[in-house]
Design an enzyme around this catalytic site. Structure first.
Site: not given
Length: 253
Positions: A57, A159, A163, A194
Site C-alpha cells: 500500500d 485527480y 497529479k 490502460t
C-alpha cells in the site's frame, strides 16, 4: 544509468503503465521488483519477468518501509524507482446531491500524491547508499503525473490536484536529491489504453482518440515504458515533467 543489472522497483505493476514499464525495463536487463496493492497481480507480473513481487500500500508508511527493507535484504539496493500506482475519482465539487465527498478527495490525494512521496522518501534513502557511478549517479526516480495536472476537466478536481502535486514535487525533489546522485523526473501521460480507459464503451474510446491531433489513437502503455527507459539511460534528464500525449489538450469537459 546503466539499466542492465540494476534493481528496479515499479509500483502499480499489476497492470497498465506499471506492468508495461516493468516489462520494458526487464527487457533491458533490470531485475524487477513489482509493487502493487493487488499482491497476486504484483507476483504474477514479477513471475513473468523473473523478478519478485510484493503486496504494498503505497500510501501507508509501514507498508512501504517494510517492503523496501525486504528488497534491500533479499535482492539489493534499488537504483531505479518508477511510481505508476494511482487511482481515479470523478465528482463535481458541487453536485446534485450536495458537496463533494471529502473522504474520496482525500483518498485520491493520499494514494496519488502522498503515496508517490512515500515511495520516493524511502527508496531515495536506500539509493543514497548505492556505490556511485563514475559520474556520481546513484539512482533515478520516475513519477507519474498526468496532463490533467495542467488541463484538469470538470469533475477531475481530486485527480488533477493530486497529479499537479506530483508535477510540482519534481523540481524541488530533484534539487534536494542531487547531493545524493539521485535524479527525479515525472512523466505526464495523456490518454492511454490502460484498464481504466479500455473499460469504457468503444464509442467513448473512439471519441477520446479522435481528439488527439496525432497519432489519432490511445497511447500504448509500452510507449510510456520506453520513455521511462530513456529517462533512466539519459542522465541529463532531471527535474522535469515530460508530456507524452500526442499533442492533445483536454477540453473543460
Amino acid at each position: 544509468m546503466i539499466i542492465k543489472g540494476s534493481i528496479a522497483i515499479v509500483t502499480g505493476a499489476a497492470s497498465g503503465l506499471g506492468a508495461a514499464t516493468a516489462a520494458t525495463l526487464a527487457g533491458a536487463g533490470a531485475r524487477i521488483v513489482a509493487f502493487d496493492l493487488n499482491e497476486a497481480g504484483a507476483k504474477a507480473t514479477a513471475e513473468k519477468l523473473g523478478g519478485i513481487g510484493f503486496g504494498v500500500d503505497v500510501s501507508n508508511a509501514a507498508s512501504v518501509e517494510g517492503a523496501v527493507s525486504e528488497v534491500v535484504k533479499s535482492v539489493g539496493i534499488p537504483s531505479i524507482l518508477v511510481n505508476c500506482a494511482g487511482i481515479v475519482h470523478g465528482e463535481r465539487i458541487v453536485g446534485r446531491e450536495g458537496p463533494a465527498d471529502l473522504d474520496a478527495f482525500a483518498r485520491v490525494i493520499n494514494v496519488n500524491l502522498i503515496g508517490t512521496f512515500n515511495m520516493m522518501r524511502v527508496t531515495a534513502t536506500a539509493m543514497s547508499r548505492n556505490e556511485p557511478s563514475p559520474s556520481g549517479e546513484r539512482g533515478v526516480i520516475i513519477n507519474t503525473a498526468s496532463i490533467a495536472a495542467f488541463e484538469g476537466q470538470i469533475g477531475q478536481a481530486a485527480y488533477a490536484a493530486s497529479k499537479g502535486g506530483v508535477a510540482s514535487l519534481t523540481l524541488p525533489a530533484a534539487r534536494e536529491l542531487s547531493r545524493h546522485g539521485v535524479r527525479v523526473v515525472s512523466i505526464a501521460p495523456g490518454l492511454f489504453g490502460t484498464p481504466m480507459l479500455m473499460g469504457l464503451p468503444d464509442e467513448v474510446q473512439e471519441s477520446l482518440a479522435a481528439n488527439t491531433p496525432f497519432p489519432k489513437r490511445l497511447g500504448d502503455p509500452a510507449e510510456y515504458g520506453r520513455l521511462a527507459m530513456h529517462i533512466c539511460e539519459n542522465e541529463m534528464i532531471n527535474g522535469e515533467t515530460i508530456r507524452i500525449d500526442g499533442a492533445v489538450r483536454l477540453e473543460p469537459k
